[in-house]
Design an enzyme around this catalytic site. Structure first.
Site, PDB file in Angstrom:
ATOM      1  N   LYS A  22       0.846  -1.208   0.000  1.00 52.67           N
ATOM      2  CA  LYS A  22       0.000   0.000   0.000  1.00 52.67           C
ATOM      3  C   LYS A  22       0.872   1.245   0.000  1.00 52.67           C
ATOM      4  CE  LYS A  22      -1.805   1.531   4.022  1.00 52.67           C
ATOM      5  NZ  LYS A  22      -1.488   2.916   4.354  1.00 52.67           N
ATOM      6  N   ASN A  23       1.897   1.265   0.856  1.00 58.00           N
ATOM      7  CA  ASN A  23       2.687   2.484   1.043  1.00 58.00           C
ATOM      8  C   ASN A  23       3.731   2.690  -0.041  1.00 58.00           C
ATOM      9  OD1 ASN A  23       1.092   2.926   3.203  1.00 58.00           O
ATOM     10  ND2 ASN A  23       2.615   2.374   4.745  1.00 58.00           N
ATOM     11  N   ARG A  93      -5.240  10.959   3.940  1.00 55.10           N
ATOM     12  CA  ARG A  93      -4.222  12.004   3.991  1.00 55.10           C
ATOM     13  C   ARG A  93      -3.111  11.757   2.978  1.00 55.10           C
ATOM     14  NH1 ARG A  93       0.110  11.735   6.386  1.00 55.10           N
ATOM     15  NH2 ARG A  93       0.104  13.850   7.172  1.00 55.10           N
ATOM     16  N   CYS A 117      -5.091  12.039  12.277  1.00 53.98           N
ATOM     17  CA  CYS A 117      -5.826  10.778  12.349  1.00 53.98           C
ATOM     18  C   CYS A 117      -5.550  10.205  13.743  1.00 53.98           C
ATOM     19  CB  CYS A 117      -5.404   9.809  11.251  1.00 53.98           C
ATOM     20  SG  CYS A 117      -3.744   9.249  11.491  1.00 53.98           S
ATOM     21  N   ARG A 122       0.093  14.387  12.607  1.00 57.66           N
ATOM     22  CA  ARG A 122       0.549  14.212  11.215  1.00 57.66           C
ATOM     23  C   ARG A 122       0.847  15.560  10.556  1.00 57.66           C
ATOM     24  NH1 ARG A 122      -1.201   8.903   9.971  1.00 57.66           N
ATOM     25  NH2 ARG A 122       0.329   8.910   8.308  1.00 57.66           N
ATOM     26  N   PRO A 123       1.756  16.351  11.078  1.00 60.14           N
ATOM     27  CA  PRO A 123       2.069  17.659  10.483  1.00 60.14           C
ATOM     28  C   PRO A 123       2.691  17.505   9.090  1.00 60.14           C
ATOM     29  CG  PRO A 123       3.705  17.102  12.113  1.00 60.14           C
ATOM     30  CD  PRO A 123       2.645  16.034  12.183  1.00 60.14           C
ATOM     31  N   ILE A 124       2.769  18.620   8.377  1.00 55.59           N
ATOM     32  CA  ILE A 124       3.351  18.594   7.023  1.00 55.59           C
ATOM     33  C   ILE A 124       4.436  19.656   6.886  1.00 55.59           C
ATOM     34  CG2 ILE A 124       1.325  17.656   5.840  1.00 55.59           C
ATOM     35  CD1 ILE A 124       0.566  20.600   5.231  1.00 55.59           C
ATOM     36  N   ASP A 125       4.950  20.135   8.005  1.00 54.69           N
ATOM     37  CA  ASP A 125       5.942  21.215   7.958  1.00 54.69           C
ATOM     38  C   ASP A 125       7.166  20.857   7.125  1.00 54.69           C
ATOM     39  OD1 ASP A 125       6.174  19.385  10.229  1.00 54.69           O
ATOM     40  OD2 ASP A 125       8.007  20.474  10.666  1.00 54.69           O
ATOM     41  N   LEU A 126       7.585  19.598   7.145  1.00 52.74           N
ATOM     42  CA  LEU A 126       8.797  19.221   6.399  1.00 52.74           C
ATOM     43  C   LEU A 126       8.533  19.167   4.889  1.00 52.74           C
ATOM     44  CD1 LEU A 126      10.184  16.514   8.850  1.00 52.74           C
ATOM     45  CD2 LEU A 126      10.904  18.911   8.614  1.00 52.74           C
ATOM     46  N   ASP A 307       4.626   0.544  11.981  1.00 50.34           N
ATOM     47  CA  ASP A 307       3.402  -0.084  11.461  1.00 50.34           C
ATOM     48  C   ASP A 307       3.249  -1.525  11.928  1.00 50.34           C
ATOM     49  OD1 ASP A 307       3.418   1.579   8.207  1.00 50.34           O
ATOM     50  OD2 ASP A 307       2.925   2.257  10.226  1.00 50.34           O
ATOM     51  N   VAL A 329       8.048   6.976  16.744  1.00 50.92           N
ATOM     52  CA  VAL A 329       7.744   7.639  15.474  1.00 50.92           C
ATOM     53  C   VAL A 329       6.500   8.504  15.564  1.00 50.92           C
ATOM     54  CG1 VAL A 329       7.193   7.255  13.031  1.00 50.92           C
ATOM     55  CG2 VAL A 329       8.906   5.825  14.177  1.00 50.92           C
ATOM     56  N   ARG A 399      -8.742  -0.468   4.420  1.00 54.77           N
ATOM     57  CA  ARG A 399      -7.903   0.536   3.749  1.00 54.77           C
ATOM     58  C   ARG A 399      -6.533  -0.046   3.419  1.00 54.77           C
ATOM     59  NH1 ARG A 399      -7.300   5.886   6.971  1.00 54.77           N
ATOM     60  NH2 ARG A 399      -5.812   6.050   5.275  1.00 54.77           N
TER      61      ARG A 399
HETATM   62  C1  EPZ Z   1       4.065   6.883   6.129  1.00 58.03           C
HETATM   63  O1  EPZ Z   1       3.294   7.915   6.710  1.00 58.03           O
HETATM   64  C2  EPZ Z   1       3.139   5.684   6.041  1.00 58.03           C
HETATM   65  N1  EPZ Z   1       2.007   6.017   5.172  1.00 58.03           N
HETATM   66  C3  EPZ Z   1       2.663   5.288   7.434  1.00 58.03           C
HETATM   67  O2  EPZ Z   1       1.890   4.108   7.304  1.00 58.03           O
HETATM   68  C4  EPZ Z   1       3.890   4.970   8.292  1.00 58.03           C
HETATM   69  O3  EPZ Z   1       3.462   4.677   9.605  1.00 58.03           O
HETATM   70  C5  EPZ Z   1       4.827   6.180   8.316  1.00 58.03           C
HETATM   71  O4  EPZ Z   1       5.192   6.529   6.951  1.00 58.03           O
HETATM   72  C6  EPZ Z   1       6.121   5.905   9.085  1.00 58.03           C
HETATM   73  O5  EPZ Z   1       6.765   4.798   8.547  1.00 58.03           O
HETATM   74  C7  EPZ Z   1       2.188   5.998   3.834  1.00 58.03           C
HETATM   75  O6  EPZ Z   1       3.266   5.733   3.332  1.00 58.03           O
HETATM   76  C8  EPZ Z   1       0.986   6.315   3.003  1.00 58.03           C
HETATM   77  P1  EPZ Z   1       6.120  10.263   8.296  1.00 58.03           P
HETATM   78  P2  EPZ Z   1       3.877   9.435   6.755  1.00 58.03           P
HETATM   79  O7  EPZ Z   1       5.990  11.526   7.534  1.00 58.03           O
HETATM   80  O8  EPZ Z   1       4.634   9.716   5.530  1.00 58.03           O
HETATM   81  C9  EPZ Z   1       6.512  13.485  11.667  1.00 58.03           C
HETATM   82  C10 EPZ Z   1       0.112   2.682   7.707  1.00 58.03           C
HETATM   83  O9  EPZ Z   1      -0.294   2.125   8.726  1.00 58.03           O
HETATM   84  N2  EPZ Z   1       6.435  14.477  10.588  1.00 58.03           N
HETATM   85  O10 EPZ Z   1       7.359   9.439   8.165  1.00 58.03           O
HETATM   86  O11 EPZ Z   1       2.783  10.348   7.145  1.00 58.03           O
HETATM   87  C11 EPZ Z   1       5.145  12.893  11.980  1.00 58.03           C
HETATM   88  O12 EPZ Z   1       4.466  13.706  12.917  1.00 58.03           O
HETATM   89  C12 EPZ Z   1       0.517   4.136   7.723  1.00 58.03           C
HETATM   90  O13 EPZ Z   1       0.245   2.102   6.578  1.00 58.03           O
HETATM   91  C13 EPZ Z   1       6.703  15.814  10.867  1.00 58.03           C
HETATM   92  O14 EPZ Z   1       6.996  16.174  12.010  1.00 58.03           O
HETATM   93  O15 EPZ Z   1       4.898   9.296   7.990  1.00 58.03           O
HETATM   94  C14 EPZ Z   1       5.461  11.554  12.562  1.00 58.03           C
HETATM   95  O16 EPZ Z   1       5.681  11.698  13.956  1.00 58.03           O
HETATM   96  C15 EPZ Z   1       0.297   4.754   9.083  1.00 58.03           C
HETATM   97  N3  EPZ Z   1       6.616  16.735   9.875  1.00 58.03           N
HETATM   98  C16 EPZ Z   1       6.769  11.171  11.885  1.00 58.03           C
HETATM   99  O17 EPZ Z   1       7.275  12.353  11.245  1.00 58.03           O
HETATM  100  C17 EPZ Z   1       6.281  16.400   8.588  1.00 58.03           C
HETATM  101  O18 EPZ Z   1       6.238  17.279   7.711  1.00 58.03           O
HETATM  102  C18 EPZ Z   1       6.627  10.101  10.842  1.00 58.03           C
HETATM  103  O19 EPZ Z   1       5.825  10.604   9.831  1.00 58.03           O
HETATM  104  C19 EPZ Z   1       6.002  15.039   8.316  1.00 58.03           C
HETATM  105  C20 EPZ Z   1       6.095  14.096   9.334  1.00 58.03           C
END
Ligand code: EPZ
Length: 418
Positions: A22-23, A93, A117, A122-126, A307, A329, A399
């Site tokens: 999926k990911n 998202r 969620c 789930r911020p997007i600042d990065l 996960d 994480v 999902r």
């Molecule tokens: C991906 O989510 C996966 N989803 C998630 O899988 C997975 O748990 C996660 O990576 C970690 O491996 C998809 O690939 C669609 P992140 P993503 O950005 O990209 C922080 C599942 O069960 N962060 O690596 O959203 C955030 O708050 C799902 O299949 C920032 O601070 O994960 C979190 O604490 C759940 N700023 C950490 O990074 C940002 O701009 C990890 O988030 C982005 C993220």
């Protein structure tokens, strides 16, 4: 609303074939917006999230055909829209992953702020830090977020956290930027490598995916490609834990064993036998009568995957001894703890740590899936609980797991959907 009824099951036996990841499928579908010729994706899992992503691509003007047996054909030559509608973004998202491709293709993109969620804000600042570094102007208002750039110019970007989504979005925004982009402290997940391989097939020039430093050289245009999505390492891990918790003997096929090393290691520490075949595309998991308690700390790849945290907690709930699970994480990924406690698990939360005292057996109870992996954990717990465990809100499970109940049933599990 569908529910799962799960009853205590005999030790699982047999072979289960893992679907595409999926990911990996979701970012690769988003990246298909970058191509100007036919794209054929294979081994795409049949999931709700994949359907939503296909809807997003269609509303952006791409031609999407969902053929049979996991094949999807896409042509994004004539994309004519750059706005992702709120209702699709709120459903999933990961729709946010179309921002990078749209910025590359059209110089503008607008979507609603992705919802949080159950597992965290789930911020997007990065993601935005990367788009700004490439020269985009960001505009946030009324819950919408827009990014606009006359030209995108490569730059060096440091990620404060190796975010999977941010690495993917920035990579897709940089593929046609002028000059060179370097992403430092990039995520190293196998899904990042799969995305980079797909983009390079389209004509991109990306090196270093899978390491913490990715270099992207901008190219003029991207074409078409055929690409098979890698197997889902988290689905594989879920069925491996199912073999362990039921003291079964299961062969999990269509895996890449180098992607599941932490899961293999921890199952061995818990007392299971895990045998990898010559080709490294199958693992056989033989459970033990009483699994041993082991400690887990979730980390970005190649650490133990977040996960898989909930699924492992289900196993530790019936292991011998006390285990500590630290979730580093996400800040709120213990929603499944209360549900497991309703089934008799003995778990205490202390900040980011959960302390699990193994019990002899769990009891069936009506429980709720709070997120995709929490739902999977409740199914695993139900397999070894006395009575009938009724799991509601299983749309979360749909999902991310293709035909979960069929796959479990063929291994001898007593599970059915109502
Ligand atoms: C991906 O989510 C996966 N989803 C998630 O899988 C997975 O748990 C996660 O990576 C970690 O491996 C998809 O690939 C669609 P992140 P993503 O950005 O990209 C922080 C599942 O069960 N962060 O690596 O959203 C955030 O708050 C799902 O299949 C920032 O601070 O994960 C979190 O604490 C759940 N700023 C950490 O990074 C940002 O701009 C990890 O988030 C982005 C993220």
């Amino acid at each position: 609303m569908d529910k799962f009824l799960v009853e205590k099951s005999p030790p699982l036996r047999g072979t289960v074939r893992i679907s595409g990841a999926k990911n990996s499928a979701l970012p690769i579908l988003a990246a298909s917006l970058l191509g100007t010729e036919d794209i054929i994706l294979e081994d795409v899992p049949k999931l709700k999230d994949v359907e939503v992503m296909c809807e997003v691509l269609t509303c952006l003007g791409a031609k999407v055909e969902i053929l049979d047996k996991g094949i999807i054909k896409i042509n994004s030559k004539d994309i004519n829209n750059y706005e992702t509608p709120y209702e699709l973004m709120s459903k999933m998202r990961a729709s946010f992953l179309v921002m990078g491709p749209l910025l590359s293709r059209t110089g503008k993109t607008k979507t609603s702020m992705p919802g949080g969620c159950a597992i965290g804000t789930r911020p997007i600042d990065l993601h935005l830090k990367g788009f700004k570094a490439l020269g985009a102007k960001i505009d946030v208002n009324h819950g919408n977020i827009g990014a606009y750039a006359e030209r995108l110019i490569g730059d060096r970007i440091y990620l404060d956290f190796p975010s999977v989504g941010a690495t993917e979005n920035i990579m897709m925004a940089a593929v046609m930027a002028e000059g060179e982009t370097i992403i430092d402290n990039a995520a190293m997940e196998p899904e990042i490598v799969d995305l980079a391989n797909f983009l390079n097939k389209l004509g991109a020039d990306i090196k270093g995916a899978g390491t913490s430093s990715i270099r992207i050289k901008g190219v003029k245009e991207l074409g078409g490609a055929t690409h098979s999505v890698i197997p889902d390492r988290i689905e594989a891990g879920t069925f491996m834990v199912a073999a362990a918790i039921t003291n079964g003997d299961v062969v999990v096929e269509n895996v890449i064993t180098s992607h599941i090393k932490p899961i293999i290691a921890k199952l061995r520490e818990a007392g299971c036998q895990v045998i990898e075949n010559e080709n490294k595309d199958k693992v056989r998991v033989i459970g033990s009568a009483s699994p041993r308690a082991v400690d887990i700390k979730t980390l970005p790849y190649p650490g133990f995957p977040t996960d898989m945290q909930a699924q492992f907690m289900a196993l530790m709930s019936v292991a011998k001894g006390t285990s500590v699970i630290i979730e580093t994480v996400f800040e709120n990924r213990f929603m499944h703890v209360d549900e497991l406690k309703r089934m008799g698990a003995d778990i205490k939360i202390d900040g980011r740590s959960a302390i699990i005292q193994g019990v002899d057996s769990l009891m069936a109870a009506p429980v709720k899936a709070t997120d995709l992996r929490a739902g999977a954990a409740l199914v695993l717990a139900g397999l070894v609980s006395d009575g009938v465990t009724e799991i509601s809100d299983i749309y979360h499970i749909d999902r991310g797991y293709e035909n979960m109940e069929e796959k479990f049933a063929q291994l001898g599990a007593n599970i059915r959907r109502i």
